[in-house]
Design a protein around this motif. Structure first.
Motif, short mmCIF file in Angstrom:
data_model
loop_
_atom_site.label_atom_id
_atom_site.label_comp_id
_atom_site.label_asym_id
_atom_site.label_seq_id
_atom_site.Cartn_x
_atom_site.Cartn_y
_atom_site.Cartn_z
N ASP A 191 7.39 0.65 -1.33
CA ASP A 191 7.77 -0.65 -1.89
C ASP A 191 6.76 -1.07 -2.96
O ASP A 191 5.85 -0.30 -3.31
CB ASP A 191 7.89 -1.70 -0.79
CG ASP A 191 6.58 -1.94 -0.05
OD1 ASP A 191 5.50 -1.62 -0.59
OD2 ASP A 191 6.63 -2.45 1.09
N SER A 192 6.90 -2.29 -3.45
CA SER A 192 6.02 -2.76 -4.52
C SER A 192 4.56 -2.87 -4.09
O SER A 192 3.66 -2.90 -4.92
CB SER A 192 6.51 -4.13 -5.03
OG SER A 192 6.54 -5.07 -3.96
N ASN A 193 4.33 -2.91 -2.78
CA ASN A 193 2.96 -2.98 -2.26
C ASN A 193 2.40 -1.61 -1.91
O ASN A 193 1.31 -1.49 -1.36
CB ASN A 193 2.92 -3.87 -1.01
CG ASN A 193 3.24 -5.32 -1.32
OD1 ASN A 193 2.73 -5.88 -2.29
ND2 ASN A 193 4.11 -5.93 -0.51
N GLY A 194 3.18 -0.58 -2.23
CA GLY A 194 2.72 0.78 -1.96
C GLY A 194 2.88 1.21 -0.52
O GLY A 194 2.24 2.17 -0.08
N ARG A 195 3.74 0.52 0.22
CA ARG A 195 3.94 0.85 1.63
C ARG A 195 5.30 1.53 1.84
O ARG A 195 6.25 1.29 1.10
CB ARG A 195 3.83 -0.40 2.50
CG ARG A 195 2.40 -0.94 2.54
CD ARG A 195 2.28 -2.13 3.48
NE ARG A 195 0.90 -2.55 3.59
CZ ARG A 195 0.26 -3.30 2.69
NH1 ARG A 195 0.91 -3.71 1.61
NH2 ARG A 195 -0.99 -3.63 2.86
N LEU A 196 5.35 2.34 2.85
CA LEU A 196 6.54 3.13 3.13
C LEU A 196 7.71 2.23 3.55
O LEU A 196 7.56 1.33 4.37
CB LEU A 196 6.22 4.11 4.26
CG LEU A 196 7.23 5.21 4.60
CD1 LEU A 196 7.44 6.12 3.39
CD2 LEU A 196 6.71 6.02 5.79
N ASP A 197 8.86 2.49 2.96
CA ASP A 197 10.08 1.75 3.30
C ASP A 197 10.47 2.14 4.73
O ASP A 197 10.82 3.28 5.00
CB ASP A 197 11.19 2.12 2.32
CG ASP A 197 12.46 1.31 2.54
OD1 ASP A 197 12.64 0.76 3.64
OD2 ASP A 197 13.29 1.25 1.61
N ARG A 198 10.42 1.19 5.65
CA ARG A 198 10.69 1.47 7.06
C ARG A 198 12.09 2.06 7.28
O ARG A 198 12.30 2.86 8.19
CB ARG A 198 10.53 0.20 7.90
CG ARG A 198 9.08 -0.18 8.16
CD ARG A 198 9.00 -1.51 8.89
NE ARG A 198 7.63 -1.79 9.32
CZ ARG A 198 7.16 -1.48 10.52
NH1 ARG A 198 7.93 -0.88 11.40
NH2 ARG A 198 5.90 -1.77 10.85
#
Length: 206
Positions: free
Chosen positions: A72-79
């Motif tokens: 996502d935009s925060n660099g975290r994996l899309d659950r």
């Protein structure tokens, strides 16, 4: 636990005894006990390296930007895409790359790694990390020896995926980064080198 352990050891000893008997070979009780323990240990800890290896690869493709399409935009994996993410990572960077077996008395090796990058199956960009249609994985992914006879395919596939999925979801709660950015994080064939990540505070948006 001890009762279950004793039950399985007895079952394994019986099966081994039958197998050796058919070959006209016989082992002493102490030898059979050692063999039974070896088989039980092998079955119990079969995924001991596979799970951390695939987890390592999953973190690596996030750290080096290969899997940016599922962040996502925060660099975290899309659950919602975690399982899809794990499947593609296990395709391109399988934890087990070869499976040896005997056929007509000759030792042969099935190359899971090569099959997982077969362009006729996965497309001209088979060497690239990219989410592909889910049916393609269900039909062709062999990262857990799905091609094998039901009794020879990976018995811990479900548990392995659950562990990796749970770890990635927990990691997603934090901001993290690769400590050493002085050199590119690239795989050598099917394996990534060791690297260290640094965790920051838990994400407020998770």
């Amino acid at each position: 636990v001890k009762e279950a352990q004793a039950k399985w050891l007895l079952k394994i000893e019986t099966l081994l005894g039958e197998s050796y008997g058919k070959l006209g070979k016989h082992k002493t009780p102490s030898e059979m006990a050692l063999l039974a323990w070896a088989v039980l240990d092998a079955l119990t800890f079969a995924g001991g390296l596979g799970v951390p290896t695939l987890t390592h690869h999953c973190i690596a493709v996030i750290a080096n930007g290969e899997a940016s399409a599922v962040l996502d935009s925060n660099g975290r994996l899309d659950r919602k895409k975690i399982d899809h993410f794990i499947m593609e990572t296990s395709r391109l960077y399988p934890a087990v790359t070869e499976v040896p077996f005997l056929r007509s008395g000759k030792r042969e090796v099935i190359s899971i790694g090569m099959q997982s990058r077969e362009k006729a199956v996965w497309g001209d960009d088979a060497d690239t990390w990219k989410l592909r249609p889910l049916p393609l994985y269900h039909e062709n992914l062999n990262a857990f020896a799905e091609f094998a006879h039901p009794t020879r395919s990976c018995p811990g596939k479900g548990l392995s995926l659950a562990i990796i999925r749970g770890f990635l979801k927990q990691l997603n709660e934090y901001s993290w980064s690769n400590v050493d950015t002085s050199k590119p994080l690239k795989a050598n064939g099917f394996r990534f080198p060791e690297f260290t990540i640094r965790l920051s505070s838990p994400s407020s948006s998770s």
